[in-house]
Design an enzyme around this catalytic site. Structure first.
Site: not given
Lengths: 212, 251
Positions: B111, B150, B163, B165
Site C-alpha cells: 500500500y 500480502y 482485495h 476496499h
C-alpha cells in the site's frame, strides 16, 4: 425459481473492516500523498455559514484505554436552523447553501486526537413530531472494527432539551446517557466553542452505540 | 391514504446475521475494539434517513482511473482490470448518485501508506485509490491494476487474499457501508480471518467479484463484475412516518 407470494429481497452486502490503510481511500493526504484535486475534510463551515462556530474534538479509546490512533470518524448534522441539507427533510426551515453538514476526520497517528470545525446544529423534529435535542451523528470505522459504529453527540449546554430528547430517553440506563454528551469547555478557542467528546469502544464507560 | 405510497421514508432494519459480529476473536484486533453492550435500536428519524449529497464537480476526471490517476509519466505494473457493477438496494433498485470510494494495494501487495512497511516495493505510478458517483441506474465503473495478496500480523503467517476496499455512501445515513471485494477463485479467501468474521457463506460469496468476459477490452484489460447491496428504502402504506404528525403512531 421464483414463485408468487414469496417475499424475495436482496441481502445487504456484508461489512468488512476498514483496515489500517483506510486513509488511502478516504483521506489520502493522511496516508502521505496527494492525488485528488479536491479532498473531503473535517472542516464543515465556509465563510458565510450561519450559526455558532464550534469545534468538536476527542479521542477514541479501546478496551485497554489506549487511543485508537488509526480511526476515521464521519459526522452528519443539521444546519443552525435544524434542517438537513437533503431532499427527504421536508421541515419548513431554511437551508444554508454554504453548509452540507458532513465531514470526515482522521485521528492523529501519534495522539489519537480528531476534530471537526462546524456549527452548532438546531433542533430537528423527531418521530411523531417530538423535538430532538441538538445533536450530531457520528460513524466510526477502523482496523479491528468489523462494522461501522453509529453514535450521536449531544451538547452539555442543552440540559433541558437533552432531558426531553426521545433518543436519549430510550436508553434505559441513565448513567450511560452521559456517554453521549459532548462537554463544552469554558474558554473559546480561536473564536469557537470547544466540545470534548471521547468515545470508548469498550469498558465500564463504554459509549452508547446505536443500531440505526 | 389507501393508495398513497410514502417514499423518502424509512429504511429496512439491518439484518445483522449478514454481518460480522463486533467481537470476532480470530481477527485479533477486534477483541479490544468491540463494544460489549448491546446496541440500542433506533427507529429512523430525519437524522438517519438523510445523508450528504455529493456532486460530480467535486470529483476529478481521472478519479475513477487508478491506472492513470497517479501516473508520474509511466504506467503501473500489474494486470490491467476494469471493475464495474451496480449499487442496489435490498429491493433490487439501483441507487443513483452514491459515492463509491475504493482503495487497494499495488500488484505486489504494497500500500502507498506511511504505515505500510511490507518488503514489496511501492509502485511509482500507482496511488491505489479512486472514487466515483453511480449513474442514474446505480452503475459504477473504474479501471485499475489487480492488487496482490500480502501477509499481515494476526497469526504469524496470515495472508490477505487480493482485495479492493469499498466505501459506499447512499441516500440515507443508515446505508453507510465499508466492505471489501475479493476475486473469484482465490484460494486465500477461504482461509482469511477477516473474511471468516462473516457468519454466512452466502454473504461471503456476495463479496466475491466474478470474471466478466464480455465487459473487458480485447488485448487490453479483463473485467470483473461486483454488485453492492445497501439497505432498502421501504415503501410504507401505513403509519411509521418519520416526520409530521402521524396518523397512527406507536413507539
Amino acid at each position: 425459481m421464483r414463485t408468487v407470494n414469496e417475499a424475495i429481497y436482496l441481502k445487504e452486502s456484508a461489512s468488512q473492516t476498514a483496515g489500517p490503510y483506510v486513509h488511502i481511500g478516504l483521506a489520502p493526504q493522511q496516508a502521505g500523498f496527494d492525488i485528488f484535486e479536491k479532498n473531503f475534510s473535517n472542516v464543515l463551515v465556509g465563510p458565510g455559514t450561519q450559526g455558532e462556530r464550534i469545534r468538536i474534538e476527542g479521542r477514541v479509546t479501546d478496551g485497554s484505554g489506549t487511543p485508537v490512533r488509526d480511526v476515521l470518524v464521519e459526522l452528519w448534522q443539521a444546519n443552525a436552523a435544524g434542517k438537513y441539507n437533503h431532499p427527504a427533510d421536508a421541515q419548513d426551515k431554511p437551508l444554508d447553501p454554504t453548509f452540507r453538514g458532513w465531514g470526515r476526520a482522521c485521528s492523529d497517528f501519534k495522539t489519537g486526537m480528531w476534530s471537526f470545525d462546524t456549527i452548532k446544529p438546531g433542533s430537528v423534529e423527531g418521530r411523531g413530531g417530538r423535538a430532538m435535542a441538538p445533536h450530531v451523528s457520528l460513524w466510526i470505522v477502523a482496523r479491528g472494527i468489523n462494522i461501522g459504529l453509529n453514535t450521536r453527540m449531544y451538547f452539555s449546554d442543552e440540559k433541558d432539551a437533552n432531558a426531553a430528547d426521545p433518543v436519549l430517553n430510550l436508553i434505559e440506563w441513565e448513567v450511560r446517557r452521559q456517554t453521549l454528551i459532548g462537554q463544552r469547555e469554558s474558554a473559546l478557542r480561536d473564536g469557537a466553542a470547544v466540545y470534548r467528546f471521547d468515545i470508548q469502544l469498550q469498558g465500564p464507560q463504554e459509549t452508547v452505540f446505536f443500531d440505526i | 391514504m389507501a393508495n398513497e405510497r410514502h417514499t423518502g421514508g424509512e429504511f429496512n432494519a439491518r439484518d445483522r446475521t449478514q454481518h460480522p459480529p463486533a467481537f470476532a476473536p480470530t481477527y485479533k484486533t477486534s477483541v479490544l475494539r468491540s463494544p460489549r453492550n448491546a446496541l440500542i435500536s433506533l427507529q429512523n428519524s430525519l437524522s438517519e434517513i438523510t445523508a450528504p449529497v455529493f456532486k460530480a464537480d467535486e470529483l476529478g476526471e481521472l478519479d475513477h482511473d487508478l491506472i492513470l490517476n497517479y501516473s508520474k509519466g509511466g504506467l503501473p505494473i500489474g494486470e490491467r482490470i476494469i471493475v464495474h457493477g451496480h449499487v442496489l438496494d435490498e429491493f433490487g433498485r439501483g441507487v443513483p448518485n452514491a459515492l463509491v470510494e475504493v482503495w487497494q494495494a499495488n500488484a505486489g501487495g504494497r500500500y502507498r501508506h506511511r504505515n505500510d512497511h511490507y518488503i514489496a516495493p511501492v509502485d511509482p505510478n500507482f496511488g491505489g485509490c479512486g472514487r466515483m458517483l453511480t449513474d442514474r441506474d446505480g452503475h459504477y465503473v473504474y479501471r485499475t491494476i489487480k492488487p496482490g495478496p500480502y501477509p499481515w500480523r494476526n497469526s504469524v503467517n496470515d495472508w490477505r487474499p487480493a482485495h479492493i476496499h469499498y466505501s459506499v455512501s447512499g441516500t440515507g445515513w443508515v446505508q453507510r457501508l465499508i466492505t471489501q471485494m475479493y476475486f473469484e477463485a482465490d484460494p486465500l479467501i477461504a482461509q482469511c480471518p477477516i473474511v471468516r468474521t462473516i457468519p454466512s457463506e452466502a454473504a461471503i460469496r456476495q463479496l466475491i467479484a466474478v470474471l466478466d468476459r464480455n465487459a473487458g477490452v480485447p488485448l487490453d484489460s479483463l473485467a470483473y463484475r461486483f454488485d453492492i447491496v445497501l439497505r432498502g428504502a421501504r415503501a410504507t402504506w401505513f403509519e411509521n412516518r418519520v416526520q409530521g404528525q402521524p396518523a397512527m403512531q406507536r413507539e
